[in-house]
Design an enzyme around this catalytic site. Sequence first.
Site, PDB file in Angstrom:
ATOM      1  CG  ASP A  64      -2.922  -8.268   0.694  1.00  0.00           C
ATOM      2  OD1 ASP A  64      -2.269  -8.644   1.681  1.00  0.00           O
ATOM      3  OD2 ASP A  64      -3.943  -7.527   0.778  1.00  0.00           O
TER       4      ASP A  64
ATOM      5  CG  ASP B 104      -5.252  -9.937   3.297  1.00  0.00           C
ATOM      6  OD1 ASP B 104      -4.837 -10.548   2.295  1.00  0.00           O
ATOM      7  OD2 ASP B 104      -4.950  -8.750   3.539  1.00  0.00           O
TER       8      ASP B 104
ATOM      9  CG  HIS C  47      -1.987  -1.059   1.175  1.00  0.00           C
ATOM     10  ND1 HIS C  47      -2.834  -1.232   0.097  1.00  0.00           N
ATOM     11  CD2 HIS C  47      -2.293  -2.044   2.061  1.00  0.00           C
ATOM     12  CE1 HIS C  47      -3.635  -2.277   0.339  1.00  0.00           C
ATOM     13  NE2 HIS C  47      -3.321  -2.789   1.510  1.00  0.00           N
TER      14      HIS C  47
ATOM     15  CG  HIS D 270      -6.699  -5.222   1.520  1.00  0.00           C
ATOM     16  ND1 HIS D 270      -6.144  -6.057   2.462  1.00  0.00           N
ATOM     17  CD2 HIS D 270      -7.915  -4.860   1.985  1.00  0.00           C
ATOM     18  CE1 HIS D 270      -6.988  -6.185   3.482  1.00  0.00           C
ATOM     19  NE2 HIS D 270      -8.079  -5.470   3.220  1.00  0.00           N
TER      20      HIS D 270
HETATM   21  N1  Q9C Z   1     -11.244  -1.444  10.144  1.00  0.00           N
HETATM   22  C1  Q9C Z   1      -2.775  -5.272   4.187  1.00  0.00           C
HETATM   23  O1  Q9C Z   1      -3.415  -6.307   4.143  1.00  0.00           O
HETATM   24  N2  Q9C Z   1      -7.823  -0.941   7.114  1.00  0.00           N
HETATM   25  N3  Q9C Z   1      -3.317  -4.126   4.565  1.00  0.00           N
HETATM   26  C2  Q9C Z   1      -8.129  -1.698   8.289  1.00  0.00           C
HETATM   27  C3  Q9C Z   1      -9.886  -1.923   9.983  1.00  0.00           C
HETATM   28  C4  Q9C Z   1      -6.556  -1.190   6.514  1.00  0.00           C
HETATM   29  C5  Q9C Z   1      -4.702  -4.035   4.916  1.00  0.00           C
HETATM   30  C6  Q9C Z   1      -9.147  -0.986   9.085  1.00  0.00           C
HETATM   31  C7  Q9C Z   1      -6.441  -2.524   5.840  1.00  0.00           C
HETATM   32  C8  Q9C Z   1      -5.038  -2.667   5.328  1.00  0.00           C
HETATM   33  C9  Q9C Z   1      -1.322  -5.269   3.868  1.00  0.00           C
HETATM   34 ZN    ZN Z   2      -4.345  -7.061   2.581  1.00  0.00          ZN
END
Ligand code: Q9C
Ligand code: ZN
Length: 366
Positions: free
Chosen positions: A220, A307, A180, A222
Amino acid sequence: MIVLYDPDTLLHDTVELVGAKIRSALESPARTRTIVEKLSESGEHGLRTIQSPLTSDDPSELKALLSIIERTHGREYLDHLKNAFDQWRAEQLIEQHENILPECFVYPTKAHSDPRPPKDLFARAGYFAFDMSSGIMFQTYRSVIASANLASESVSYLLDFKHSHGAPSVFALCRPPGHHCDGNRAGGYCYVNNVAVCISKYRSLSVSGEFARIGILDLDFHHGNGTQELYYSDPQVFYASIHGEDEFPYYTGADSETGAGDAVGANLNLPLATGSDFGEYMKKLNQALIALRDFRPEFLVVSLGFDTFHLDPLGSFQISTEHYALIAAGVRRVLADLPTVILLEGGYALEHLGENVKSFLEGWEA
Ligand code: Q9C
Ligand code: ZN
């Protein structure tokens, strides 16, 4: 397969904003701890512990790593990561065990297109971040450097194995994750883009150098907005991503984002609807693999997040532990001749993370 790990990656341990509450971040040291435990107990994987250049007696090691990171990351941003906590401490804005979270973010305006870093310490945290899942605590920088160093060293290991039979692969237990981060902002638990570190390192060491054609497969849950941003106009780098549609980071990841300039066609986003199952996932994976193969890269970086697991608190796909072996085998079937670095990204179902990683590695090596 060689698996690289550095205990310094366990030091970073911060908070995030979830709804209206500040909680311990899901991206926690326990993630790496449980993976290392699982791989050690099964004993079949080549787990190697390496040392961050921040703890080395030889200052040239840190200088070399920073010069690789600086190829894609801003000097002011890196200085912020390094110094912000100590500056807040010096001004008595924070206690030793507390965390910096951003206040005000940069936002688009009609009036000016190049905002500058504000002098105000609170405001700077927002200038160098895009969300509230990227806190800074007193050891964050040490883990960020250790994580980037794992990415960098994985390329050194890979090139050392050039003369072995078959294409070599190395798995780096990076933490914090990286995909990210766009080189100037932290977000989504990411501070330095470890994929970019791999690519810069590969370009600095390989015979083909800047001319190397490189593939990125982002698995991933995301979308890897940072990685996409960094290579969006680079025709030598093909980025393919399978990710949850309309999920974090919300503003990128559409299939209409195909690259810019000479690089149009070198960016492939494959968003998948909430609740998608393994069969739907494999269709997208095969699309990504064929596109990557057709690009004819000489080197592959996999951003590997767990994830996508059905029990993950941040994901919504229906992928189970056994599926990771099939996903890995699928990648290998199409791209087996490519030297590959695999970097850990997300994955937050702590009780299953170790077995999911193990399943993936077994499928990769089968
Ligand atoms: N309500 C990776 O998997 N938002 N990043 C989380 C929780 C961020 C995920 C908020 C999610 C980032 C590397
Ligand atoms: Zn992620």
